[in-house]
Motif scaffolding. Structure first.
Motif, PDB file in Angstrom:
ATOM      1  N   GLY A 144      58.774  61.234  55.991  1.00 24.53           N
ATOM      2  CA  GLY A 144      58.145  61.004  54.699  1.00 24.53           C
ATOM      3  C   GLY A 144      57.001  61.944  54.398  1.00 24.53           C
ATOM      4  O   GLY A 144      56.328  61.788  53.365  1.00 24.53           O
ATOM      5  N   GLN A 197      60.999  62.492  50.054  1.00 29.08           N
ATOM      6  CA  GLN A 197      61.717  61.520  50.872  1.00 29.08           C
ATOM      7  C   GLN A 197      63.085  62.103  51.196  1.00 29.08           C
ATOM      8  O   GLN A 197      63.890  62.365  50.291  1.00 29.08           O
ATOM      9  CB  GLN A 197      61.862  60.189  50.131  1.00 29.08           C
ATOM     10  CG  GLN A 197      62.619  59.121  50.905  1.00 29.08           C
ATOM     11  CD  GLN A 197      61.961  58.800  52.240  1.00 29.08           C
ATOM     12  OE1 GLN A 197      62.452  59.161  53.299  1.00 29.08           O
ATOM     13  NE2 GLN A 197      60.818  58.117  52.164  1.00 29.08           N
ATOM     14  N   LYS A 249      55.617  64.428  46.944  1.00 30.92           N
ATOM     15  CA  LYS A 249      55.916  63.550  48.064  1.00 30.92           C
ATOM     16  C   LYS A 249      57.431  63.521  48.188  1.00 30.92           C
ATOM     17  O   LYS A 249      58.136  63.115  47.262  1.00 30.92           O
ATOM     18  CB  LYS A 249      55.376  62.144  47.820  1.00 30.92           C
ATOM     19  CG  LYS A 249      55.640  61.192  48.971  1.00 30.92           C
ATOM     20  CD  LYS A 249      55.064  59.809  48.703  1.00 30.92           C
ATOM     21  CE  LYS A 249      55.345  58.873  49.868  1.00 30.92           C
ATOM     22  NZ  LYS A 249      54.801  57.505  49.619  1.00 30.92           N
TER      23      LYS A 249
END
Length: 290
Positions: free
Chosen positions: A258, A39, A37
């Motif tokens: 994101g 960012q 993930k």
């Protein structure tokens, strides 16, 4: 021997550097992102999530719509543009009058910028545009090419078939020059007509070229992005009818900051799909066995 090997690698070093920096490196980085993930705002950060991004694909309705649109696009455009390219090449190879002129005219769409070509067709597809005027004059129904979900993707298909078939036509035209004329002369002695010579001499001798054309067509159509982006203003509309997998990757990667990791997973899945489709095509064309 060792010295000669070292000299060889030294000469290859610039090429290896470019390949590692701009080809292999980005591929490995994209694979890395697909398991994280990511960012991007406020400092780049990575959080390992394993296969979560890939599992998310199974529940993503927009990904399913994009995959269906892309698959439909591939299944219609690739065979049509391949057949059209072969017919155009065969007609130009027949020695018709004005052959050089028609070669130039047919190839012009390939020389035109994709973005410019899309804008021209958007003007033609306007409700009061050229295409609807022609359809109206000949008594055929008109369409809202840009705003109707049932025909928007078809409009892109028509444009791309028209613009890409000439490129493959040139490949076919070069291959046709290599077919021995003695085969056609023997067919004439046997009483074969033009259609029989086309299907029993021309098509079989062009099988390796057709395999190449189809593979290139599959790769290119699966990567449809710019026409869909311009047609829909980046939304994939109307009603997701022009949403393709690559356009969806762009939306997840650069509009939703994101979801860069999920976009990378989607890109990785698309690469696998293209690989499988290419291998299946080679299997069916008997170019090589799996």
């Amino acid at each position: 021997m060792l010295r000669q090997t070292g000299q060889g690698y030294l000469f290859m070093l610039p090429t290896l550097f470019v390949l590692l920096t701009f080809v292999v490196g980005p591929i490995l980085y994209a694979i890395f992102l697909s398991f994280n993930k990511v960012q991007l705002l406020g400092g780049t950060s990575y959080q390992f999530v394993g296969l979560d991004n890939f599992i998310r694909l199974l529940d993503d309705d927009r990904a399913k719509i994009a995959l269906w649109n892309t698959a439909k696009y591939v299944l219609i455009v690739v065979p049509t543009q391949t057949f059209l390219a072969l017919v155009l090449a065969a007609s130009l190879n027949a020695g018709l009058k004005g052959e050089k002129f028609f070669r130039i005219v047919y190839f012009l769409p390939t020389l035109t910028s994709s973005a410019v070509l899309t804008l021209i067709f958007m003007w033609m597809y306007n409700q009061n545009g050229l295409i609807n005027e022609i359809l109206e004059k000949v008594g055929l129904p008109t369409y809202n090419w840009l705003g109707d979900p049932s025909v928007a993707l078809n409009a892109i298909m028509i444009m791309n078939i028209w613009s890409t078939a000439p490129f493959f036509m040139v490949i076919y035209l070069a291959a046709l020059q290599g077919i021995p004329k003695s085969l056609y002369e023997a067919a004439d002695l046997d009483g074969a007509n033009a259609i029989q010579k086309f299907f029993f001499i021309t098509v079989p001798n062009l099988r390796p070229v057709t395999s190449f054309v189809v593979i290139m067509g599959i790769i290119g159509t699966f990567q449809l992005f710019d026409q869909s982006y311009i047609f829909s203003g980046g939304s994939g509309g109307p009603n997701n009818s022009t949403l393709t997998v690559v356009l969806l990757i762009y939306q997840y990667a650069f509009k939703n900051m994101g979801t860069m990791g999920y976009a990378a997973a989607l890109a990785f899945a698309l690469a696998i799909i293209i690989l499988i489709a290419t291998l299946l095509q080679r299997k069916f064309s008997k170019e090589e066995t799996l």
